[in-house]
Design a protein around this motif. Structure first.
Motif, PDB file in Angstrom:
ATOM      1  N   ILE A  46      23.441  -9.926   1.893  1.00  0.00           N
ATOM      2  CA  ILE A  46      23.113 -11.123   1.156  1.00  0.00           C
ATOM      3  C   ILE A  46      21.518 -11.558   1.637  1.00  0.00           C
ATOM      4  N   PHE A  47      21.557 -11.662   2.827  1.00  0.00           N
ATOM      5  CA  PHE A  47      20.138 -12.021   3.244  1.00  0.00           C
ATOM      6  C   PHE A  47      19.188 -11.301   2.825  1.00  0.00           C
ATOM      7  N   CYS A  48      19.185 -10.031   3.002  1.00  0.00           N
ATOM      8  CA  CYS A  48      18.229  -9.169   2.607  1.00  0.00           C
ATOM      9  C   CYS A  48      18.029  -9.000   0.864  1.00  0.00           C
ATOM     10  N   TYR A  49      19.279  -9.304   0.377  1.00  0.00           N
ATOM     11  CA  TYR A  49      18.767  -9.242  -1.318  1.00  0.00           C
ATOM     12  C   TYR A  49      18.061 -10.505  -1.707  1.00  0.00           C
ATOM     13  N   HIS A  50      18.226 -11.532  -0.943  1.00  0.00           N
ATOM     14  CA  HIS A  50      17.513 -12.713  -1.364  1.00  0.00           C
ATOM     15  C   HIS A  50      16.075 -12.832  -0.915  1.00  0.00           C
ATOM     16  N   ALA A  51      15.958 -12.061   0.178  1.00  0.00           N
ATOM     17  CA  ALA A  51      14.635 -11.937   0.672  1.00  0.00           C
ATOM     18  C   ALA A  51      14.082 -10.963  -0.282  1.00  0.00           C
ATOM     19  N   LYS A  52      14.415 -10.127  -0.769  1.00  0.00           N
ATOM     20  CA  LYS A  52      13.975  -8.803  -1.591  1.00  0.00           C
ATOM     21  C   LYS A  52      13.458  -9.696  -3.084  1.00  0.00           C
ATOM     22  N   LYS A  53      14.351 -10.391  -3.419  1.00  0.00           N
ATOM     23  CA  LYS A  53      14.398 -11.183  -4.766  1.00  0.00           C
ATOM     24  C   LYS A  53      13.306 -12.226  -4.513  1.00  0.00           C
ATOM     25  N   GLN A  54      12.934 -12.695  -3.525  1.00  0.00           N
ATOM     26  CA  GLN A  54      11.864 -13.815  -3.435  1.00  0.00           C
ATOM     27  C   GLN A  54      10.399 -13.010  -3.349  1.00  0.00           C
ATOM     28  N   ILE A  55      10.491 -11.818  -2.698  1.00  0.00           N
ATOM     29  CA  ILE A  55       9.144 -10.923  -2.609  1.00  0.00           C
ATOM     30  C   ILE A  55       8.800 -10.838  -4.046  1.00  0.00           C
ATOM     31  N   GLY A  56       9.736 -10.397  -5.141  1.00  0.00           N
ATOM     32  CA  GLY A  56       9.332 -10.169  -6.323  1.00  0.00           C
ATOM     33  C   GLY A  56       8.985 -11.211  -6.969  1.00  0.00           C
ATOM     34  N   ALA A  57       9.584 -12.488  -6.536  1.00  0.00           N
ATOM     35  CA  ALA A  57       9.183 -13.708  -7.233  1.00  0.00           C
ATOM     36  C   ALA A  57       7.881 -14.158  -7.013  1.00  0.00           C
ATOM     37  N   LEU A  58       7.388 -14.024  -5.777  1.00  0.00           N
ATOM     38  CA  LEU A  58       6.130 -14.675  -5.288  1.00  0.00           C
ATOM     39  C   LEU A  58       5.029 -13.553  -5.732  1.00  0.00           C
ATOM     40  N   ALA A  59       5.327 -12.220  -5.904  1.00  0.00           N
ATOM     41  CA  ALA A  59       4.443 -11.236  -6.223  1.00  0.00           C
ATOM     42  C   ALA A  59       3.945 -11.651  -7.782  1.00  0.00           C
ATOM     43  N   ALA A  60       4.962 -11.868  -8.345  1.00  0.00           N
ATOM     44  CA  ALA A  60       4.802 -12.325  -9.808  1.00  0.00           C
ATOM     45  C   ALA A  60       4.032 -13.567  -9.816  1.00  0.00           C
ATOM     46  N   ALA A  61       4.127 -14.537  -9.118  1.00  0.00           N
ATOM     47  CA  ALA A  61       3.531 -15.846  -9.048  1.00  0.00           C
ATOM     48  C   ALA A  61       1.814 -15.497  -8.556  1.00  0.00           C
ATOM     49  N   LEU A  62       1.607 -14.535  -7.881  1.00  0.00           N
ATOM     50  CA  LEU A  62       0.302 -14.025  -7.202  1.00  0.00           C
ATOM     51  C   LEU A  62      -0.239 -12.998  -8.221  1.00  0.00           C
ATOM     52  N   GLY A  63       0.316 -12.689  -9.107  1.00  0.00           N
ATOM     53  CA  GLY A  63      -0.177 -11.795 -10.064  1.00  0.00           C
ATOM     54  C   GLY A  63      -0.506 -10.294  -9.550  1.00  0.00           C
ATOM     55  N   GLY A  64       0.622  -9.870  -8.584  1.00  0.00           N
ATOM     56  CA  GLY A  64       0.221  -8.712  -7.874  1.00  0.00           C
ATOM     57  C   GLY A  64       0.372  -8.905  -6.495  1.00  0.00           C
ATOM     58  N   LEU A  65       0.099  -7.878  -5.683  1.00  0.00           N
ATOM     59  CA  LEU A  65       0.395  -7.778  -4.060  1.00  0.00           C
ATOM     60  C   LEU A  65      -0.375  -6.830  -3.444  1.00  0.00           C
ATOM     61  N   ASP A  66      -1.081  -7.380  -2.199  1.00  0.00           N
ATOM     62  CA  ASP A  66      -1.844  -6.426  -1.701  1.00  0.00           C
ATOM     63  C   ASP A  66      -1.401  -6.168  -0.234  1.00  0.00           C
ATOM     64  N   ILE A  70       3.286  -0.824   9.231  1.00  0.00           N
ATOM     65  CA  ILE A  70       4.501   0.270   8.901  1.00  0.00           C
ATOM     66  C   ILE A  70       4.616   0.607   7.540  1.00  0.00           C
ATOM     67  N   SER A  71       3.343   0.705   6.923  1.00  0.00           N
ATOM     68  CA  SER A  71       3.570   1.349   5.622  1.00  0.00           C
ATOM     69  C   SER A  71       2.922   2.723   5.545  1.00  0.00           C
ATOM     70  N   LEU A  72       3.278   3.621   4.442  1.00  0.00           N
ATOM     71  CA  LEU A  72       2.690   4.879   4.428  1.00  0.00           C
ATOM     72  C   LEU A  72       1.016   4.876   4.192  1.00  0.00           C
ATOM     73  N   ASN A  73       0.464   5.739   4.418  1.00  0.00           N
ATOM     74  CA  ASN A  73      -0.996   5.973   3.884  1.00  0.00           C
ATOM     75  C   ASN A  73      -1.188   5.734   2.313  1.00  0.00           C
ATOM     76  N   THR A  74      -0.124   6.278   1.758  1.00  0.00           N
ATOM     77  CA  THR A  74      -0.098   6.484   0.362  1.00  0.00           C
ATOM     78  C   THR A  74       0.263   5.046  -0.506  1.00  0.00           C
ATOM     79  N   SER A  75       0.793   3.984   0.435  1.00  0.00           N
ATOM     80  CA  SER A  75       1.364   2.861  -0.146  1.00  0.00           C
ATOM     81  C   SER A  75       0.194   2.247  -0.588  1.00  0.00           C
ATOM     82  N   ARG A  76       0.431   1.607  -1.973  1.00  0.00           N
ATOM     83  CA  ARG A  76      -0.623   0.801  -2.631  1.00  0.00           C
ATOM     84  C   ARG A  76      -0.700  -0.667  -2.256  1.00  0.00           C
ATOM     85  N   VAL A  77       0.500  -1.079  -1.595  1.00  0.00           N
ATOM     86  CA  VAL A  77       0.684  -2.529  -0.721  1.00  0.00           C
ATOM     87  C   VAL A  77       0.899  -1.880   0.695  1.00  0.00           C
ATOM     88  N   SER A  78       0.069  -2.709   1.400  1.00  0.00           N
ATOM     89  CA  SER A  78       0.209  -2.433   2.868  1.00  0.00           C
ATOM     90  C   SER A  78       1.127  -3.370   3.565  1.00  0.00           C
TER      91      SER A  78
END
Length: 396
Positions: free
Chosen positions: A300-320, A362-370
């Motif tokens: 539940i903790f991780c699900y809500h965290a994941k969902k908020q990342i998606g919501a904030l990425a939408a608010a930002l219009g993308g994510l770097d 902690i992201s791969l070199n191929t990851s578009r988001v660092s």
């Protein structure tokens, strides 16, 4: 050779059951020592001291029934030490709509903050009592209030205001956001490494027993998960996070809870504790495979965290850039992995090996988001703020 002053800034970070402190050189805010009195109110609590490298130098069992007793004991210890304290900085969770930036603590300010206790009833009373205890013990030493809401001051109107009648706003009913000192430190660190960070779309996840996230664009906070109080947003150790307003009405009507009972329920008896009977993430992870409710609380903790990342990425219009910090965020590879799983659609690709080692990237070199993993330092931000405020007041 760097010339060191023998004068120090004492930083006090007063929690609900812990008292964190640190001593910083006045001129450059570099750490001298730090420590914690934890488990206040519990049978097992400890007074821990660490040197400027984070190495433990003392670990004593103590027993304090309340914060007042712990503060009194700490003041007695401080008076026996050879430090020349020039100023004291305090972290305050809330200062109302008109007090965001760090400022010298005066009788007028304390009176004003008393009027806003209703905005943070679980935090401000203890913080104000602590300030007054230090004023009584060290009446000639200037003290500075550093508000956890300062970072969120630039929130746009579309985010700041709730869809409620305007008549309630004059009582301070707006979105404040919290963990601001932590966010400020992380952003400062990122910009010091790379000035182009100011042009990036960033989500900072401060995950601990209290947890929140902030969306940052052009170096300013665009949105954050906590709102009027630190109870909102993500599911936390003992806090509910966001709820349907109907849940509150249901509890009041069906169970006839008092305001105090409702506050205690949402702030101290909810979250992962309500699900598994355990609020500490390390303990939950240790029991994940043998206790289904512990596994559910983590999910539940991780699900809500994941969902908020998606919501904030939408608010930002993308994510770097996504940054994990806080006690859980900076120290739990398992939780970071759970949260980042299935976020490939946002461009997040986790480097499992780097994540398990707790490396800063902690992201791969191929990851578009660092994806970064960084320890925060709220105390350093307070020390720097105290130095700035006092220098500014002297010059003016």
């Amino acid at each position: 050779m760097k010339v060191r002053s023998d004068k120090y800034i004492l930083v006090i970070n007063c929690g609900s059951s812990s008292l964190k402190f640190s001593m910083h050189h006045f001129n450059d805010a570099e750490l001298k020592i730090s420590g914690t009195i934890n488990g206040i109110g519990d049978r097992t609590s400890f007074f821990i001291l660490e040197d400027n490298q984070g190495q433990e130098t003392s670990h004593k069992k103590v027993n304090f029934d309340n914060m007042e007793g712990a503060v009194e004991a700490f003041i007695q210890w401080l008076e026996s030490q050879p430090f020349s304290v020039t100023a004291i900085g305090h972290r305050l969770v809330q200062g109302g709509p008109d007090h965001r930036d760090p400022e010298i603590i005066t009788t007028k300010l304390l009176k004003r903050l008393d009027e806003f206790i209703y905005l943070a009833p679980n935090h401000l009373p203890g913080e104000l009592k602590t300030i007054k205890a230090f004023q009584n013990a060290f009446p000639r030493i200037p003290q500075v209030a550093c508000f956890d809401t300062a970072f969120h001051k630039p929130l746009p109107l579309v985010v700041k205001h709730y869809p409620l009648p305007k008549t309630y706003q004059h009582k301070g009913l707006i979105k404040y956001g919290f963990h601001g000192l932590s966010y400020a430190y992380i952003l400062q660190k990122l910009v010091a490494e790379d000035q182009t960070t100011l042009n990036k779309k960033i989500i900072i996840a401060h995950l601990g027993n209290g947890a929140s996230m902030a969306a940052v664009e052009n170096g300013k906070c665009l949105d954050t998960t906590m709102g009027l109080s630190p109870t909102g947003g993500l599911v936390m150790g003992t806090r509910s996070g966001d709820l349907d307003p109907g849940v509150i009405i249901f509890l009041l009507k069906q169970y006839h809870l008092t305001i105090t009972e409702l506050d205690d329920l949402l702030s101290k008896q909810s979250g992962m504790k309500a699900i598994a009977g355990i609020s500490d993430m390390q303990e939950l992870l240790a029991k994940e495979t043998i206790k289904p409710k512990a596994a559910l609380a983590i999910q539940i903790f991780c699900y809500h965290a994941k969902k908020q990342i998606g919501a904030l990425a939408a608010a930002l219009g993308g994510l770097d850039l996504l940054v994990f910090t806080g006690g859980i965020g900076a120290n739990s590879p398992v939780i970071r992995e759970h949260i980042c799983r299935d976020l490939n659609f946002l461009g997040i690709e986790l480097n499992q090996r780097a994540n398990n080692k707790g490396q800063e990237t902690i992201s791969l070199n191929t990851s578009r988001v660092s994806v970064r993993c960084l320890k925060t330092n709220e105390e350093l931000m307070i020390a720097k703020a105290v130095h700035h405020v006092l220098n500014h007041s002297i010059k003016h």
